[in-house]
Design a protein around this motif. Structure first.
Motif, PDB file in Angstrom:
ATOM      1  N   VAL A  83       0.778  -1.113  -0.032  1.00 46.39           N
ATOM      2  CA  VAL A  83       0.000  -0.024  -0.044  1.00 46.39           C
ATOM      3  C   VAL A  83       0.907   1.196   0.241  1.00 46.39           C
ATOM      4  CG1 VAL A  83      -1.655   1.195   1.414  1.00 46.39           C
ATOM      5  CG2 VAL A  83      -1.945  -1.231   1.188  1.00 46.39           C
ATOM      6  N   LYS A  84       0.627   2.083  -0.857  1.00 46.94           N
ATOM      7  CA  LYS A  84       1.373   3.357  -0.831  1.00 46.94           C
ATOM      8  C   LYS A  84       0.484   4.505  -0.479  1.00 46.94           C
ATOM      9  CE  LYS A  84       4.007   4.666  -4.558  1.00 46.94           C
ATOM     10  NZ  LYS A  84       4.411   5.210  -5.585  1.00 46.94           N
ATOM     11  N   ILE A  85       1.065   5.361   0.491  1.00 53.93           N
ATOM     12  CA  ILE A  85       0.458   6.503   0.942  1.00 53.93           C
ATOM     13  C   ILE A  85       1.277   7.791   0.734  1.00 53.93           C
ATOM     14  CG2 ILE A  85      -0.385   7.714   3.205  1.00 53.93           C
ATOM     15  CD1 ILE A  85      -0.259   4.898   4.536  1.00 53.93           C
ATOM     16  N   GLU A  86       0.594   8.838   0.218  1.00 50.98           N
ATOM     17  CA  GLU A  86       1.115  10.034  -0.353  1.00 50.98           C
ATOM     18  C   GLU A  86       0.770  11.122   0.768  1.00 50.98           C
ATOM     19  OE1 GLU A  86       0.914   9.393  -5.202  1.00 50.98           O
ATOM     20  OE2 GLU A  86      -0.192  11.024  -4.189  1.00 50.98           O
ATOM     21  N   CYS A  87       1.943  12.031   0.957  1.00 52.47           N
ATOM     22  CA  CYS A  87       1.783  13.231   1.518  1.00 52.47           C
ATOM     23  C   CYS A  87       2.356  14.315   0.885  1.00 52.47           C
ATOM     24  CB  CYS A  87       2.679  12.994   3.129  1.00 52.47           C
ATOM     25  SG  CYS A  87       2.721  14.179   3.935  1.00 52.47           S
ATOM     26  N   ARG A  88       1.549  15.432   0.622  1.00 51.57           N
ATOM     27  CA  ARG A  88       2.117  16.444  -0.112  1.00 51.57           C
ATOM     28  C   ARG A  88       1.843  17.721   0.589  1.00 51.57           C
ATOM     29  NH1 ARG A  88       2.005  15.366  -5.652  1.00 51.57           N
ATOM     30  NH2 ARG A  88       1.000  13.522  -6.453  1.00 51.57           N
ATOM     31  N   LEU A  97      10.343  18.602  -3.183  1.00 51.26           N
ATOM     32  CA  LEU A  97       9.965  19.310  -1.788  1.00 51.26           C
ATOM     33  C   LEU A  97       8.737  19.384  -1.445  1.00 51.26           C
ATOM     34  CD1 LEU A  97      12.585  22.249  -2.482  1.00 51.26           C
ATOM     35  CD2 LEU A  97      12.386  20.583  -0.593  1.00 51.26           C
ATOM     36  N   THR A  98       7.806  18.633  -2.273  1.00 51.70           N
ATOM     37  CA  THR A  98       6.163  18.749  -1.794  1.00 51.70           C
ATOM     38  C   THR A  98       5.594  17.366  -1.653  1.00 51.70           C
ATOM     39  OG1 THR A  98       5.659  18.847  -4.377  1.00 51.70           O
ATOM     40  CG2 THR A  98       5.771  20.941  -3.045  1.00 51.70           C
ATOM     41  N   GLY A 144      -0.772  15.927   8.035  1.00 53.53           N
ATOM     42  CA  GLY A 144      -1.932  15.632   6.986  1.00 53.53           C
ATOM     43  C   GLY A 144      -2.930  14.823   7.941  1.00 53.53           C
ATOM     44  N   GLN A 145      -4.038  14.756   7.083  1.00 52.05           N
ATOM     45  CA  GLN A 145      -5.175  14.162   7.740  1.00 52.05           C
ATOM     46  C   GLN A 145      -5.134  12.749   8.238  1.00 52.05           C
ATOM     47  OE1 GLN A 145      -4.807  15.364   4.639  1.00 52.05           O
ATOM     48  NE2 GLN A 145      -6.548  16.469   4.051  1.00 52.05           N
TER      49      GLN A 145
END
Lengths: 118, 110
Positions: A19-24, A74-75, A110-111
Motif C-alpha cells: 500500500v502506498k500513502i502519499e503526503c503532499r 520538496l512537496t 496530514g489528515q
C-alpha cells in the motif's frame, strides 16, 4: 496555516499486498517530512524522517525494507507498506515543515490514513 | 532515548471546570510544542514555547515552559465542550525531530 494533504484517508488491503500513502505539502516547500504511526488511543510514534533528495532516517525498531519512504520532491513524500500484514493495521500520519518559515519548526499534519489489512 | 510523559492520561471534567495537563521530558528541550487532536482527526498545532520559564496565553489556554526546560503545562480555564480531544506535547532537544508525549485525553461533560 499551511496545508498538508495525505491520501488515501482510508484503505483496506489484503494480507501480502503493498500500500502506498502519499503526503503532499500544497502551498509550501517541505525540506523535511515525518511519518508517524498511531495506535488507538495512543501517542504518535515517529517511524522515520524523510529529507528531500536523500535517504530516510528510520527510528529504532522500524523495518526500512518494510516501510519504504521516498521524498522525491520538496512537496511530496510517500510511504509504502510492503507485504502488509494485519499487525500493520494502524493510523499513519505524515507531517511537514515549511523551509520558508523563519523558525522552521512548526509541523503541519496530514489528515492521516487508516490502514486495515485483512 | 528521549522520553516525554504526560499526566494525567485521562481527565473528565464538568463543563466550566478548569483542566491542566503536565508534560515531562527525560532530557532538556530546546523548545516544546503543543498539539490538539480531536477524536478521529489529526493533530493541530497550538503553540510553541522556546524560552526558559516562558508563559503564553491563547484566550482560555495558558501554556508554560519550565525553568529547566524539561517540563511544560497546558491549563484550560472554564472548559467548554469544544475543548474535547487529546492534547499532546512534543519536544525536541535541538533537531527537527520532535518526540510526542503520551497525551492527555480530555472529556468535558455538559
Amino acid at each position: 496555516g499551511a496545508v498538508v494533504s495525505q491520501h488515501p484517508s482510508r484503505v483496506i488491503c489484503k494480507s501480502g499486498t503493498s500500500v502506498k500513502i502519499e503526503c503532499r505539502s500544497l502551498d509550501f516547500q517541505a525540506t523535511t517530512m515525518f511519518w508517524y504511526r498511531q495506535f488507538p488511543k495512543q501517542s504518535l510514534m515517529l517511524m522515520a524522517t524523510s529529507n528531500e533528495g536523500s535517504k530516510a532516517t528510520y527510528e529504532q525498531g522500524v523495518e526500512k525494507d518494510k516501510f519504504l519512504i521516498n521524498h522525491a520532491s520538496l512537496t511530496l513524500s510517500t510511504l509504502t507498506v510492503t507485504s502488509a500484514h494485519p499487525e500493520d493495521s494502524s493510523f499513519y500520519i505524515c507531517s511537514a515543515r515549511d523551509r520558508g518559515r523563519v523558525m522552521n519548526t512548526e509541523a503541519f499534519f496530514g489528515q492521516g490514513t487508516r490502514l486495515t489489512v485483512v | 532515548g528521549q522520553q516525554v510523559m504526560q499526566i494525567p492520561q485521562y481527565q473528565h471534567v464538568q463543563e466550566g471546570e478548569d483542566f491542566t495537563t503536565y508534560c515531562n521530558s527525560s532530557t532538556t528541550l530546546s523548545n516544546i510544542q503543543w498539539y490538539k487532536q480531536r477524536p478521529g482527526g489529526h493533530p493541530v498545532f497550538l503553540i510553541q514555547l522556546v524560552k526558559s520559564g516562558e508563559v503564553k496565553k491563547q484566550k482560555r489556554l495558558t501554556f508554560q515552559f519550565g525553568e529547566a526546560k524539561k517540563n511544560s503545562s497546558l491549563h484550560i480555564t472554564a472548559t467548554q465542550t469544544t475543548d474535547v480531544g487529546t492534547y499532546f506535547c512534543a519536544g525536541t532537544s535541538g533537531t527537527y525531530k520532535y518526540i510526542f508525549g503520551t497525551g492527555t485525553r480530555l472529556k468535558v461533560l455538559a
